[in-house]
Design an enzyme around this catalytic site. Sequence first.
Site, mmCIF file in Angstrom:
data_model
loop_
_atom_site.group_PDB
_atom_site.id
_atom_site.type_symbol
_atom_site.label_atom_id
_atom_site.label_comp_id
_atom_site.label_asym_id
_atom_site.label_seq_id
_atom_site.Cartn_x
_atom_site.Cartn_y
_atom_site.Cartn_z
ATOM 1 N N ARG A 148 34.270 38.268 34.984
ATOM 2 C CA ARG A 148 35.171 36.635 34.779
ATOM 3 C C ARG A 148 36.204 36.954 33.731
ATOM 4 O O ARG A 148 35.219 37.195 32.483
ATOM 5 C CB ARG A 148 34.439 35.074 35.320
ATOM 6 C CG ARG A 148 34.360 35.751 36.823
ATOM 7 C CD ARG A 148 33.549 34.614 36.850
ATOM 8 N NE ARG A 148 33.228 34.323 38.431
ATOM 9 C CZ ARG A 148 31.624 34.292 38.134
ATOM 10 N NH1 ARG A 148 30.565 34.885 37.618
ATOM 11 N NH2 ARG A 148 30.445 34.093 39.495
ATOM 12 N N LYS A 172 28.395 31.944 35.239
ATOM 13 C CA LYS A 172 28.658 30.274 36.095
ATOM 14 C C LYS A 172 27.517 29.691 35.506
ATOM 15 O O LYS A 172 26.500 30.355 36.156
ATOM 16 C CB LYS A 172 29.284 30.595 37.601
ATOM 17 C CG LYS A 172 30.577 30.575 37.428
ATOM 18 C CD LYS A 172 31.643 30.418 38.986
ATOM 19 C CE LYS A 172 32.830 30.320 39.059
ATOM 20 N NZ LYS A 172 33.541 29.985 40.066
ATOM 21 N N HIS A 244 41.733 37.344 36.443
ATOM 22 C CA HIS A 244 41.204 38.028 38.082
ATOM 23 C C HIS A 244 41.511 39.005 38.756
ATOM 24 O O HIS A 244 41.039 39.473 38.660
ATOM 25 C CB HIS A 244 40.658 36.684 37.994
ATOM 26 C CG HIS A 244 39.722 36.112 39.134
ATOM 27 N ND1 HIS A 244 38.769 35.422 38.043
ATOM 28 C CD2 HIS A 244 39.092 35.030 40.192
ATOM 29 C CE1 HIS A 244 37.662 35.400 39.142
ATOM 30 N NE2 HIS A 244 38.142 35.425 39.970
ATOM 31 N N ARG A 247 39.223 41.482 38.233
ATOM 32 C CA ARG A 247 37.954 41.628 38.876
ATOM 33 C C ARG A 247 38.435 41.838 40.769
ATOM 34 O O ARG A 247 37.631 42.262 41.223
ATOM 35 C CB ARG A 247 37.354 39.542 38.247
ATOM 36 C CG ARG A 247 36.851 39.386 39.443
ATOM 37 C CD ARG A 247 35.828 38.112 39.015
ATOM 38 N NE ARG A 247 35.228 37.434 39.733
ATOM 39 C CZ ARG A 247 34.360 37.514 39.210
ATOM 40 N NH1 ARG A 247 32.935 38.668 38.635
ATOM 41 N NH2 ARG A 247 32.563 36.723 40.841
ATOM 42 N N HIS A 270 28.445 36.701 43.019
ATOM 43 C CA HIS A 270 28.864 35.606 43.352
ATOM 44 C C HIS A 270 26.978 35.508 44.743
ATOM 45 O O HIS A 270 26.257 35.897 43.973
ATOM 46 C CB HIS A 270 28.919 35.812 44.804
ATOM 47 C CG HIS A 270 30.986 36.505 44.792
ATOM 48 N ND1 HIS A 270 31.936 37.818 45.096
ATOM 49 C CD2 HIS A 270 31.694 36.025 43.469
ATOM 50 C CE1 HIS A 270 32.469 37.337 44.328
ATOM 51 N NE2 HIS A 270 33.006 36.428 43.944
ATOM 52 N N TYR A 279 36.876 40.567 50.471
ATOM 53 C CA TYR A 279 37.736 41.273 49.734
ATOM 54 C C TYR A 279 37.159 42.639 51.704
ATOM 55 O O TYR A 279 37.949 43.758 51.037
ATOM 56 C CB TYR A 279 36.667 42.018 49.109
ATOM 57 C CG TYR A 279 37.292 41.465 47.726
ATOM 58 C CD1 TYR A 279 37.901 41.976 46.407
ATOM 59 C CD2 TYR A 279 35.661 40.579 47.104
ATOM 60 C CE1 TYR A 279 37.726 40.830 46.096
ATOM 61 C CE2 TYR A 279 35.971 39.721 46.126
ATOM 62 C CZ TYR A 279 36.805 39.587 45.362
ATOM 63 O OH TYR A 279 37.120 39.516 43.993
#
Length: 300
Positions: A148, A172, A244, A247, A270, A279
């Site tokens: 990110r 995150k 992004h 990514r 994730h 994806y």
Amino acid sequence: MKWEDSLKDYKHYLRLERGLSANSINSYSLDVLKLIRFLEEKKINVSPVAISEEEIQHFVYEIAKKVNERSQSRIISGLRSFFGFLVFEDYRTTNPLDLIESPRTGRKLPDTLSTKEIDLMIAAIDLSTPEGERNRAILETLYGCGLRVSEVIDLQVSDLFFEEGFIKVTGKGDKQRFVPIAAHTQKYIELYLHHIRPHVPVKKDFEDTLFLNRRGRKLTRAMIFTIIKVLAEKAGIYKKVSPHTFRHSFATHLLENGADLRAIQQMLGHESITTTEIYMHVDRSHLKQVMEEFHPHRAR
């Protein structure tokens, strides 16, 4: 209970209990602020503890006139979280969003770049300047490790474990993970690290920050977005390109080449595999190839 007080408590909860980033907290807070502004405009004097499902429904009906279905769903989700917090803290007994349905939206597929387009953007970098070497290392890191933008600008020199072939990434909620890094990407980081960065006058508190601006401070998100936008234009790429996008391209290209979805999930950081499953929009010929190669009844 006043709206201002409940929102302040909610922000503390998101930061301390949920471990969310400042950007995520701001996003959740904006959803509540939209409701507060609506109540003020309509002169509806009601507290967060007393507001009813009908009043929330009125708000949802009004925002539906102004924003698309995806934005509606996000606002409803944000408010559901806020009132869920109030129930959790025993300020309310019910969540007024429980019976309010979000509009159905198709899941948006992420934009991606082809390997040729990525090569064109990197080739568009002016390497005659110190910033050019830095920018090449940044793009190679975004695409080579699937990071990110916040993870790239927060990357520290002490996070580089090149002998082991990994970098330590803080994602995150300050959650850390180790991401493998290819020799190709290492090469461009080391060129910047050993030949460009030593000539930057590093400011106090940024001694360990990997990517620095000309003033010796950490780069901003906006600066990375600008760098990429300019390079896309120079490369003649007119689709919407952001940090992004690299990514998304990282994950999509890995999947297209046969990488395991759970391995991609770990590298991207994730929490849920369902986030990574977006994806799975890859070329159907790849899925056919997987079936023919791995299904036990493939050829008899």
